[in-house]
Every structure is written in C-alpha cells, then in structure tokens.
Design an enzyme around this catalytic site. Sequence first.
Site, PDB file in Angstrom:
ATOM      1  N   SER A 233      41.202  56.290  29.146  1.00  0.00           N
ATOM      2  CA  SER A 233      39.835  56.630  28.712  1.00  0.00           C
ATOM      3  C   SER A 233      39.733  58.103  28.304  1.00  0.00           C
ATOM      4  CB  SER A 233      38.814  56.295  29.808  1.00  0.00           C
ATOM      5  OG  SER A 233      39.208  56.816  31.039  1.00  0.00           O
ATOM      6  N   HIS A 263      42.872  49.337  33.586  1.00  0.00           N
ATOM      7  CA  HIS A 263      42.261  50.653  33.824  1.00  0.00           C
ATOM      8  C   HIS A 263      41.009  50.429  34.686  1.00  0.00           C
ATOM      9  CE1 HIS A 263      41.503  54.791  33.316  1.00  0.00           C
ATOM     10  NE2 HIS A 263      41.039  54.828  32.079  1.00  0.00           N
ATOM     11  N   HIS A 309      50.274  52.404  40.635  1.00  0.00           N
ATOM     12  CA  HIS A 309      49.662  53.404  39.762  1.00  0.00           C
ATOM     13  C   HIS A 309      50.702  53.929  38.787  1.00  0.00           C
ATOM     14  CE1 HIS A 309      47.362  56.912  38.452  1.00  0.00           C
ATOM     15  NE2 HIS A 309      46.317  56.201  38.850  1.00  0.00           N
ATOM     16  N   ARG A 318      41.768  59.073  47.068  1.00  0.00           N
ATOM     17  CA  ARG A 318      40.419  58.556  46.817  1.00  0.00           C
ATOM     18  C   ARG A 318      40.239  57.231  47.564  1.00  0.00           C
ATOM     19  NH1 ARG A 318      40.607  58.377  40.484  1.00  0.00           N
ATOM     20  NH2 ARG A 318      42.534  57.329  41.076  1.00  0.00           N
ATOM     21  N   ASP A 364      40.789  51.820  43.347  1.00  0.00           N
ATOM     22  CA  ASP A 364      39.969  50.613  43.191  1.00  0.00           C
ATOM     23  C   ASP A 364      40.083  49.637  44.351  1.00  0.00           C
ATOM     24  OD1 ASP A 364      39.071  51.452  40.697  1.00  0.00           O
ATOM     25  OD2 ASP A 364      40.831  50.645  39.697  1.00  0.00           O
TER      26      ASP A 364
HETATM   27  N1  CMX Z   1      51.161  43.931  41.805  1.00  0.00           N
HETATM   28  C1  CMX Z   1      52.234  43.304  41.274  1.00  0.00           C
HETATM   29  N2  CMX Z   1      53.109  43.873  40.454  1.00  0.00           N
HETATM   30  C2  CMX Z   1      52.928  45.159  40.178  1.00  0.00           C
HETATM   31  C3  CMX Z   1      51.866  45.911  40.714  1.00  0.00           C
HETATM   32  C4  CMX Z   1      50.958  45.230  41.542  1.00  0.00           C
HETATM   33  N3  CMX Z   1      49.880  45.831  42.052  1.00  0.00           N
HETATM   34  N4  CMX Z   1      51.932  47.174  40.251  1.00  0.00           N
HETATM   35  C5  CMX Z   1      53.006  47.229  39.441  1.00  0.00           C
HETATM   36  N5  CMX Z   1      53.600  45.995  39.394  1.00  0.00           N
HETATM   37  C6  CMX Z   1      54.726  45.580  38.564  1.00  0.00           C
HETATM   38  C7  CMX Z   1      54.350  45.798  37.101  1.00  0.00           C
HETATM   39  O1  CMX Z   1      53.565  44.708  36.628  1.00  0.00           O
HETATM   40  C8  CMX Z   1      55.698  45.905  36.447  1.00  0.00           C
HETATM   41  O2  CMX Z   1      56.216  44.595  36.331  1.00  0.00           O
HETATM   42  P1  CMX Z   1      57.063  44.159  35.018  1.00  0.00           P
HETATM   43  O3  CMX Z   1      58.278  45.020  35.076  1.00  0.00           O
HETATM   44  O4  CMX Z   1      57.320  42.716  35.244  1.00  0.00           O
HETATM   45  O5  CMX Z   1      56.208  44.446  33.835  1.00  0.00           O
HETATM   46  C9  CMX Z   1      56.513  46.633  37.514  1.00  0.00           C
HETATM   47  O6  CMX Z   1      55.818  46.437  38.761  1.00  0.00           O
HETATM   48  C10 CMX Z   1      56.644  48.123  37.255  1.00  0.00           C
HETATM   49  O7  CMX Z   1      55.343  48.658  37.058  1.00  0.00           O
HETATM   50  P2  CMX Z   1      55.015  50.173  37.458  1.00  0.00           P
HETATM   51  O8  CMX Z   1      55.848  51.057  36.583  1.00  0.00           O
HETATM   52  O9  CMX Z   1      55.114  50.362  38.919  1.00  0.00           O
HETATM   53  O10 CMX Z   1      53.477  50.267  37.100  1.00  0.00           O
HETATM   54  P3  CMX Z   1      52.851  50.642  35.683  1.00  0.00           P
HETATM   55  O11 CMX Z   1      52.843  52.125  35.590  1.00  0.00           O
HETATM   56  O12 CMX Z   1      53.494  49.870  34.587  1.00  0.00           O
HETATM   57  O13 CMX Z   1      51.370  50.096  35.840  1.00  0.00           O
HETATM   58  C11 CMX Z   1      49.359  49.687  36.988  1.00  0.00           C
HETATM   59  C12 CMX Z   1      50.450  50.728  36.675  1.00  0.00           C
HETATM   60  C13 CMX Z   1      48.236  50.391  37.728  1.00  0.00           C
HETATM   61  C14 CMX Z   1      48.812  49.112  35.671  1.00  0.00           C
HETATM   62  C15 CMX Z   1      49.997  48.578  37.851  1.00  0.00           C
HETATM   63  O14 CMX Z   1      50.413  49.117  39.074  1.00  0.00           O
HETATM   64  C16 CMX Z   1      49.044  47.424  38.080  1.00  0.00           C
HETATM   65  O15 CMX Z   1      48.970  46.495  37.262  1.00  0.00           O
HETATM   66  N6  CMX Z   1      48.274  47.443  39.231  1.00  0.00           N
HETATM   67  C17 CMX Z   1      47.273  46.445  39.467  1.00  0.00           C
HETATM   68  C18 CMX Z   1      46.057  46.724  38.621  1.00  0.00           C
HETATM   69  C19 CMX Z   1      45.333  47.980  39.108  1.00  0.00           C
HETATM   70  O16 CMX Z   1      45.154  48.184  40.292  1.00  0.00           O
HETATM   71  N7  CMX Z   1      44.873  48.825  38.163  1.00  0.00           N
HETATM   72  C20 CMX Z   1      44.079  50.003  38.496  1.00  0.00           C
HETATM   73  C21 CMX Z   1      44.762  51.284  38.173  1.00  0.00           C
HETATM   74  C22 CMX Z   1      43.844  52.440  38.411  1.00  0.00           C
HETATM   75  C23 CMX Z   1      43.292  52.973  37.082  1.00  0.00           C
HETATM   76  O17 CMX Z   1      44.064  53.514  36.274  1.00  0.00           O
HETATM   77  O18 CMX Z   1      42.103  52.845  36.846  1.00  0.00           O
END
Ligand code: CMX
Length: 428
Positions: A233, A263, A309, A318, A364
């Site tokens: 954002s 996000h 994250h 937070r 979150d």
């Molecule tokens: N549950 C299951 N799998 C997860 C995970 C979770 N909470 N967090 C990461 N992973 C997985 C990813 O999907 C990725 O899998 P693939 O290799 O199959 O694609 C792998 O672990 C590596 O990911 P990462 O490098 O650790 O995480 P990213 O930087 O790619 O993504 C985020 C970060 C936040 C999108 C991811 O951790 C996620 O999807 N979390 C759940 C959604 C969430 O809580 N989002 C809020 C984020 C806060 C914000 O920015 O507002």
Amino acid sequence: MATLHERLAENIPGLRKELQGIIKQHGARKLSEVTVEQACAGLRSVHSLLCDTSEVDPNRGLLVRGTPISELTNRLPEEIFYFLLTGDIPDADALKSLQNDLRKRADVPDRVWTVVNAVAEEAHPMRMTSIATLSLGTESVFRRRYDEGMKKEEYWEAALEDALTLLARLPQIAAAIYRRRYKLGRRIPSDPKLDWAADYAQMLGVPDPKGEFARLMRLYMTLHCDHEGGNASAFTSHVVSSTLSDPYYAVSAGFNALAGPLHGLANQECLEFVLGIHKKFKGAPTEDEYRDYCWDVLNSGRVIPGYGHAVLRVTDPRFTAFHQFGKLVCPNDEVFRIVDMGYKVIPEVLKKQGKAKNTWPNVDAGSGALLYHFGVTQATYYTVFFAVSRALGLLAQLVLDRAMLIPLTRPKSFPTAWLKTFINQSDV
Ligand code: CMX
C-alpha cells in the site's frame, strides 16, 4: 513547541539540502543488487526507496522514527502523525493545535455522502472507503494550486493541507460506511470534544460504557500507522503521488492495495479462521484439536492467516501489544482464548511444515478477536480500521516525498526474451 506546519517549514530546507548533497556527492554508489529472482518475484529486499517515517527491522519489528512501536502504544494517533512527519513527539500545545486544526476540517461535504450512499450496499467496505476517498479529492488544495502554477518547493505545503483534511474526515466516512453497510441505522455525528480515535469509536455506535473500545481504537490506530515504504500500500501510494496526482488519488490507490488478502485483508481472514475453529469445536478446542485443525488447513493448500511475514522474523510487537490488551480486557473471551492458544500451537506447526520463513504471528493474528469482543463482529469491515490508521503513514510519507522533491517513480522493465539473452550472454 512549534505547530506541525511550523516544524516542517523549519526542518525541510535543511533536509532537502542534505539529500541533494548526498545525491550530488554519492549518486553513483551502488546500494543494492537485483537478482533475476528478485526482479521476477516482487523486488523483495531491493534497497531502492527512501522512507524516513519508519522502518521494519526483521528482529525488532516496526521502528517509527527509530523508536520501537512497543514504546509508542500509549500515544494518540495525532501525536504519531506529528512524529512520523517530524521525528518529534508534540508537546501539549502542539498536539492541541493539531487536534483543533483537524476538528476545523472535519465536516464532510454532502456530495461525498451522496457518493457513499450511491455505492451498492453489499459492496465490500474497502471499496466504499476507497471510492469515498477519491470523491473527497475534488476539493484538493494540491490539485488547485498545481493548476494555478504552484512552485515545486511549495508542493509539500499543499500536500499537507490535503493530508490534514483527509485525516480529519476519514473517521466520519469510515464510521458512516460501517453503519450503512451493516444496516445499523443513521450516521452518528462527530463529537468535537473527543480525540480522533475516540471520536471514530463513538461514531461507529459500539456500546462502550467503560471507554475500553475507545482505548482499543487508539491502540489500533497507533499500531497500524505505518510500515516503512516498500509494503504494497505504501509503495502504491508512493508511485501514484510521484506522478503529482493529488493525495486523495494516492491514498485511495494505497487503500486498493491494502484490500488484498496477502496484505490488509488478512485481518478479516484471521477472524474467519478463529471463528471457524470456534464453530467446529463449539468453543475453544484442546491443543491437539487445534493442531489437527491447522494441519487440515495446510494440507488443503491454504495458509494460516495472521502468521508469517515478508520482512519480520520474530513475533510482531504489534501482535504482542494487542495480545497484552486482550489479556487485560477480555482474558476469558472464548474467541480471544483461541487466539491466545494459537500463539502456542501455530508456530510449532508451521515450523514442522518447514515452508514459512517466519512462523510467528503478525499484527493481524489477534486484532480481530478484540474487535469481535466489543461487538464489531463484521470481519469484512476490519481492513477499513487498518486503512484509517494507515492513512497516517501514507500521508506522512507523501508529504515528505514532496518536501524532498522526490521525482517520478519509473523503474525499468524488460521482456522475457531480453532476460533470456542476458542470461545467455552472462553464461558465456
Ligand atoms: N501459513 C502457511 N504457509 C505459509 C505461511 C502461513 N501463515 N506463511 C508463509 N507460508 C508459506 C508461503 O505460502 C510460501 O509457500 P510456497 O513456497 O508454497 O509459495 C512459503 O511459506 C515461503 O513464504 P515466506 O517467504 O515465508 O512468506 P512470503 O514473504 O512469501 O509471504 C505472507 C508473507 C505474509 C504473505 C505469508 O506469510 C502469508 O501468506 N501469511 C498469511 C497471510 C497473512 O497473515 N498476511 C498478513 C501479512 C501482514 C500484512 O502485510 O498486512
């Protein structure tokens, strides 16, 4: 102490000179390298943006102007806005002057209500918030002054005008969207005696006999205020504002990025996850049941919302602040207990799965349970809280971008064919 405008006017010439000096002297130095993977996958960790309002340290979490967010949890969002922009916490006079300024700007024009009321009632509240923000922009001071031939050096002042007006009006708009979207009755007028977040709380119409919901709103607005410049954002808003679109366009665009499930929409999904557990086990599960539930989610190819994250590698401070608030205010609430139990169970499950780089909760994971406790049960609204708060950071960043004369953002893209040629040539 100086008012916000006075303090910025004092600071900006020196900061501008300093940055111009750095660019002149060191402009050719390399900050970062971009790998093929980074270029093809979201530009992760490429050092390529200036942002002085805050930074995210993988191990310490959010630092607002160098101060850990955990040390700012008792501050009002208005104080945080001053702090984001100047690096100083305002004294009582400067705070009062900022609050009075916001109050004077708070009246939302009738035509904006007409726009809000014209959006389909079943639209997502983030869509409504973004449309309302855009619609406020017809009064943009930045746009008017630009059309009148404003000098580049004055852009920040016009951007600050818009920033203050938008901030002053957002709580009313967001509260009205809540009441309309969920059919809760007429709009509740603003109460000028209240601070910005407490006024937002009362306009939602949530019963709050002990003032605890207002406290939660202050905390919520402070905790989500900013998260450096590279998140989706902030970056979106930065790009749009770099075209000299007015701040309403830029913030509305930032909100559109926030509305994505990776996000800001994640907080909605977090509550749905916790409520799914509550429904299945008719209350809080045992730790074994919780673990099995998480494995089912992961094995079905879904993520556990609220965990992991892109930058952080520890529990998000937070989350800790919300968790502590819940332990004080509603330790026995069943939904909160599921969040609390998740903190014990989920990191261990994610660790075992071995994919996520960070197995700890993000901001979150717990906020929705607290909102739910106070009767804000409509999870689809939660990202709007995030947006109202994040407007503080988006606006502070764009005022500073204009102050520092940051030009148009324009990275270079390339076709896959170019990439293949590049690889072949570098292999030789
Ligand atoms: N549950 C299951 N799998 C997860 C995970 C979770 N909470 N967090 C990461 N992973 C997985 C990813 O999907 C990725 O899998 P693939 O290799 O199959 O694609 C792998 O672990 C590596 O990911 P990462 O490098 O650790 O995480 P990213 O930087 O790619 O993504 C985020 C970060 C936040 C999108 C991811 O951790 C996620 O999807 N979390 C759940 C959604 C969430 O809580 N989002 C809020 C984020 C806060 C914000 O920015 O507002």
